[in-house]
Design a protein around this motif. Sequence first.
Motif, PDB file in Angstrom:
ATOM      1  N   MET A  21       0.828  -1.214   0.000  1.00  0.00           N
ATOM      2  CA  MET A  21       0.000   0.000   0.000  1.00  0.00           C
ATOM      3  C   MET A  21       0.864   1.265   0.000  1.00  0.00           C
ATOM      4  SD  MET A  21      -3.348  -0.901   2.291  1.00  0.00           S
ATOM      5  CE  MET A  21      -2.693  -2.049   3.490  1.00  0.00           C
ATOM      6  N   VAL A  22       2.084   1.160   0.529  1.00  0.00           N
ATOM      7  CA  VAL A  22       2.968   2.328   0.572  1.00  0.00           C
ATOM      8  C   VAL A  22       3.817   2.426  -0.701  1.00  0.00           C
ATOM      9  CG1 VAL A  22       4.891   3.396   1.841  1.00  0.00           C
ATOM     10  CG2 VAL A  22       3.033   2.278   3.094  1.00  0.00           C
ATOM     11  N   ARG A  23       4.242   1.298  -1.238  1.00  0.00           N
ATOM     12  CA  ARG A  23       5.283   1.375  -2.272  1.00  0.00           C
ATOM     13  C   ARG A  23       4.983   0.739  -3.620  1.00  0.00           C
ATOM     14  NH1 ARG A  23      10.493   2.860  -0.984  1.00  0.00           N
ATOM     15  NH2 ARG A  23      10.846   3.348   1.209  1.00  0.00           N
ATOM     16  N   ALA A  24       4.073  -0.214  -3.665  1.00  0.00           N
ATOM     17  CA  ALA A  24       3.892  -0.939  -4.938  1.00  0.00           C
ATOM     18  C   ALA A  24       3.446   0.020  -6.039  1.00  0.00           C
ATOM     19  CB  ALA A  24       2.874  -2.061  -4.769  1.00  0.00           C
ATOM     20  N   GLY A  25       3.955  -0.203  -7.226  1.00  0.00           N
ATOM     21  CA  GLY A  25       3.542   0.583  -8.379  1.00  0.00           C
ATOM     22  C   GLY A  25       4.268   1.887  -8.560  1.00  0.00           C
ATOM     23  N   SER A  26       5.101   2.277  -7.594  1.00  0.00           N
ATOM     24  CA  SER A  26       5.789   3.577  -7.714  1.00  0.00           C
ATOM     25  C   SER A  26       6.749   3.576  -8.892  1.00  0.00           C
ATOM     26  CB  SER A  26       6.594   3.873  -6.439  1.00  0.00           C
ATOM     27  OG  SER A  26       5.717   4.013  -5.354  1.00  0.00           O
ATOM     28  N   MET A  27       6.741   4.664  -9.652  1.00  0.00           N
ATOM     29  CA  MET A  27       7.732   4.859 -10.720  1.00  0.00           C
ATOM     30  C   MET A  27       8.334   6.243 -10.494  1.00  0.00           C
ATOM     31  SD  MET A  27       5.813   3.512 -14.170  1.00  0.00           S
ATOM     32  CE  MET A  27       4.241   4.349 -14.011  1.00  0.00           C
ATOM     33  N   ARG A  28       9.660   6.316 -10.490  1.00  0.00           N
ATOM     34  CA  ARG A  28      10.285   7.628 -10.280  1.00  0.00           C
ATOM     35  C   ARG A  28      10.670   8.256 -11.604  1.00  0.00           C
ATOM     36  NH1 ARG A  28      13.618   6.145  -5.000  1.00  0.00           N
ATOM     37  NH2 ARG A  28      11.901   6.664  -3.637  1.00  0.00           N
ATOM     38  N   SER A  29      10.552   9.558 -11.685  1.00  0.00           N
ATOM     39  CA  SER A  29      11.010  10.255 -12.892  1.00  0.00           C
ATOM     40  C   SER A  29      12.494  10.590 -12.725  1.00  0.00           C
ATOM     41  CB  SER A  29      10.195  11.528 -13.105  1.00  0.00           C
ATOM     42  OG  SER A  29      10.687  12.545 -12.247  1.00  0.00           O
ATOM     43  N   ASN A  30      13.041  11.299 -13.702  1.00  0.00           N
ATOM     44  CA  ASN A  30      14.470  11.648 -13.660  1.00  0.00           C
ATOM     45  C   ASN A  30      14.826  12.571 -12.509  1.00  0.00           C
ATOM     46  OD1 ASN A  30      14.925  10.116 -15.889  1.00  0.00           O
ATOM     47  ND2 ASN A  30      14.631  11.814 -17.325  1.00  0.00           N
ATOM     48  N   PHE A  76      -1.247   4.229  -9.641  1.00  0.00           N
ATOM     49  CA  PHE A  76      -2.370   3.846  -8.767  1.00  0.00           C
ATOM     50  C   PHE A  76      -2.943   2.488  -9.189  1.00  0.00           C
ATOM     51  CE2 PHE A  76      -7.074   4.106  -8.052  1.00  0.00           C
ATOM     52  CZ  PHE A  76      -7.022   3.797  -6.701  1.00  0.00           C
ATOM     53  N   GLU A  77      -3.096   2.295 -10.500  1.00  0.00           N
ATOM     54  CA  GLU A  77      -3.657   1.023 -10.984  1.00  0.00           C
ATOM     55  C   GLU A  77      -2.759  -0.153 -10.614  1.00  0.00           C
ATOM     56  OE1 GLU A  77      -6.037   2.686 -14.942  1.00  0.00           O
ATOM     57  OE2 GLU A  77      -3.928   2.170 -15.120  1.00  0.00           O
ATOM     58  N   GLU A  78      -1.471   0.054 -10.751  1.00  0.00           N
ATOM     59  CA  GLU A  78      -0.532  -1.024 -10.432  1.00  0.00           C
ATOM     60  C   GLU A  78      -0.547  -1.325  -8.935  1.00  0.00           C
ATOM     61  OE1 GLU A  78       1.165  -3.044 -12.282  1.00  0.00           O
ATOM     62  OE2 GLU A  78       2.669  -3.867 -10.921  1.00  0.00           O
ATOM     63  N   ARG A  79      -0.584  -0.278  -8.115  1.00  0.00           N
ATOM     64  CA  ARG A  79      -0.594  -0.495  -6.667  1.00  0.00           C
ATOM     65  C   ARG A  79      -1.848  -1.277  -6.255  1.00  0.00           C
ATOM     66  NH1 ARG A  79       1.107   4.483  -3.030  1.00  0.00           N
ATOM     67  NH2 ARG A  79       2.928   4.100  -4.340  1.00  0.00           N
ATOM     68  N   MET A  80      -2.973  -0.912  -6.840  1.00  0.00           N
ATOM     69  CA  MET A  80      -4.227  -1.608  -6.513  1.00  0.00           C
ATOM     70  C   MET A  80      -4.220  -3.049  -7.041  1.00  0.00           C
ATOM     71  SD  MET A  80      -6.396   0.034  -4.635  1.00  0.00           S
ATOM     72  CE  MET A  80      -7.800  -1.052  -4.919  1.00  0.00           C
ATOM     73  N   ALA A  81      -3.677  -3.251  -8.240  1.00  0.00           N
ATOM     74  CA  ALA A  81      -3.647  -4.606  -8.810  1.00  0.00           C
ATOM     75  C   ALA A  81      -2.807  -5.527  -7.925  1.00  0.00           C
ATOM     76  CB  ALA A  81      -3.115  -4.572 -10.237  1.00  0.00           C
ATOM     77  N   ILE A  82      -1.650  -5.044  -7.497  1.00  0.00           N
ATOM     78  CA  ILE A  82      -0.771  -5.842  -6.630  1.00  0.00           C
ATOM     79  C   ILE A  82      -1.500  -6.162  -5.326  1.00  0.00           C
ATOM     80  CG2 ILE A  82       1.320  -5.688  -5.212  1.00  0.00           C
ATOM     81  CD1 ILE A  82       2.050  -6.186  -7.996  1.00  0.00           C
ATOM     82  N   LEU A  83      -2.124  -5.156  -4.756  1.00  0.00           N
ATOM     83  CA  LEU A  83      -2.793  -5.322  -3.469  1.00  0.00           C
ATOM     84  C   LEU A  83      -3.930  -6.350  -3.571  1.00  0.00           C
ATOM     85  CD1 LEU A  83      -3.047  -4.214  -0.585  1.00  0.00           C
ATOM     86  CD2 LEU A  83      -4.541  -2.421  -1.484  1.00  0.00           C
ATOM     87  N   MET A 260      -5.453   9.355  -4.538  1.00  0.00           N
ATOM     88  CA  MET A 260      -5.714   7.957  -4.157  1.00  0.00           C
ATOM     89  C   MET A 260      -4.419   7.245  -3.764  1.00  0.00           C
ATOM     90  SD  MET A 260      -8.941   7.772  -4.421  1.00  0.00           S
ATOM     91  CE  MET A 260     -10.200   8.805  -5.190  1.00  0.00           C
ATOM     92  N   LEU A 261      -3.326   7.541  -4.473  1.00  0.00           N
ATOM     93  CA  LEU A 261      -2.035   6.941  -4.103  1.00  0.00           C
ATOM     94  C   LEU A 261      -1.661   7.331  -2.676  1.00  0.00           C
ATOM     95  CD1 LEU A 261      -0.042   7.534  -7.402  1.00  0.00           C
ATOM     96  CD2 LEU A 261      -0.258   5.318  -6.258  1.00  0.00           C
ATOM     97  N   LYS A 262      -1.856   8.597  -2.364  1.00  0.00           N
ATOM     98  CA  LYS A 262      -1.554   9.072  -0.994  1.00  0.00           C
ATOM     99  C   LYS A 262      -2.492   8.403   0.000  1.00  0.00           C
ATOM    100  CE  LYS A 262       1.563  10.627  -2.253  1.00  0.00           C
ATOM    101  NZ  LYS A 262       2.875  10.265  -1.757  1.00  0.00           N
ATOM    102  N   GLY A 263      -3.756   8.216  -0.423  1.00  0.00           N
ATOM    103  CA  GLY A 263      -4.726   7.566   0.458  1.00  0.00           C
ATOM    104  C   GLY A 263      -4.312   6.139   0.788  1.00  0.00           C
ATOM    105  N   LEU A 264      -3.832   5.421  -0.234  1.00  0.00           N
ATOM    106  CA  LEU A 264      -3.464   4.016  -0.017  1.00  0.00           C
ATOM    107  C   LEU A 264      -2.355   3.870   1.026  1.00  0.00           C
ATOM    108  CD1 LEU A 264      -3.545   2.372  -3.562  1.00  0.00           C
ATOM    109  CD2 LEU A 264      -5.071   1.945  -1.630  1.00  0.00           C
TER     110      LEU A 264
END
Length: 402
Positions: A21-30, A76-83, A260-264
Amino acid sequence: MKHRTGTDRTTTSKWAKQTQMVRAGSMRSNFDEMSEALFLTSGFAYENAEEAEARFDGRAEGFTYSRQSNPTVAMFEERMAILEGAEVGRATGTGMAAMTASLLAGLKAGDHVVGARALFGSCRWLMDELLPRYGIETTVVDGRDLSAWKAAVRPGTKAFFLESPANPTLEMIDLKAVADIAHNAGAILVVDNVFATPVLQRPMELGADIVCYSTTKHIDGQGRCLGGIILCDKKFDEDHLYPYYRHTGCAMAPFNAWVMLKGLETMGLRVHAMCDGAELVAAAMAEKLDDVRHPALASFAQRELALSQMDRGGTMVVCELPGGREQAFRFLNALEIIDISNNLGDSRSIATHPWSTTHKALSEDQRLELGITPGLIRLSIGLEDPSDLVADILAALTKAGT
Ligand SMILES: *Cc1c(COP(=O)(O)O)cnc(C)c1O
């Protein structure tokens, strides 16, 4: 996107739920930001014409247009899918957009859907009004009655649709048993898992094919943004959902996805704290009222089933005031901390009178059949100190003359 540490599924799917819920799906930019970046952009540019062509063909990775996909929404979609343990997530503008898409995307005229009769008011409208208007026949059944699900099956039955616990009565449906009936009939099971939250109940482990949320509720959890999400497998997404999603334009806005990402990140903590509060509130109310419903109460009719498929009883408490609508209104009007509103899953506790608000679109007979009586009150327990909530409720019950 530079680092894709949160998107390596072999790693993230092994993490505990709280880490996901805290980290899955995160992608960092440059820029190496810590907090997920908000990509408020409708479109994306290409190095050259060949690259544009390749991205449109799906041969090259990358985004094309935010109606299809956007980096913040994708996180957000990736974090929810993993969860949820799903292959794919598609985030939508509202919860109802998710429910509608999950059904309409895969159905056509001549198909048949069986739904539990105890559905969120607008979901019930989909069953009773929208689908039949397009030649998709529907049957609603008492979801607790397994033989009714079996009896409703016909040659064209393509989907079962239900929510458990049901809004607002907290009726429970045996998810595994209904999934088996659906699969034997060659149909898919679609579960609206809003009341249970992904923290407390995982319908896919019990056989659900599609899980939908109104992310407006516990996922945002702070009463700010509307949103929805559909979780499913790759095949349903490729064959049905993605074409529907991209061409009908039900996408979630990037800003809402960021919220929603912050909410998760805090959802697990919030939901457990809200369950603690709901258990205390329900126990205190049960000393004053005959009909108080929460799955953790020993008196809860479907307690065993509820606790076999949910980790805890949830964040909602329902009660019936014997004096009907008049007493229900007196109670609501006497509350000082808890707001009269119709959202749920918010950090602020909310009291709702479903008879006159959320379920008013149903006929009186339909409401009564569902157990939605004029004296029924639905409480969404928030994050205030439970002792203040108990005091507020008990004082209001006294003022209402119980
Ligand atoms: C709120 C809710 C919905 C609809 O979600 P919106 O975000 O309001 O469109 C659907 N199902 C249930 C169970 C809900 O509580």
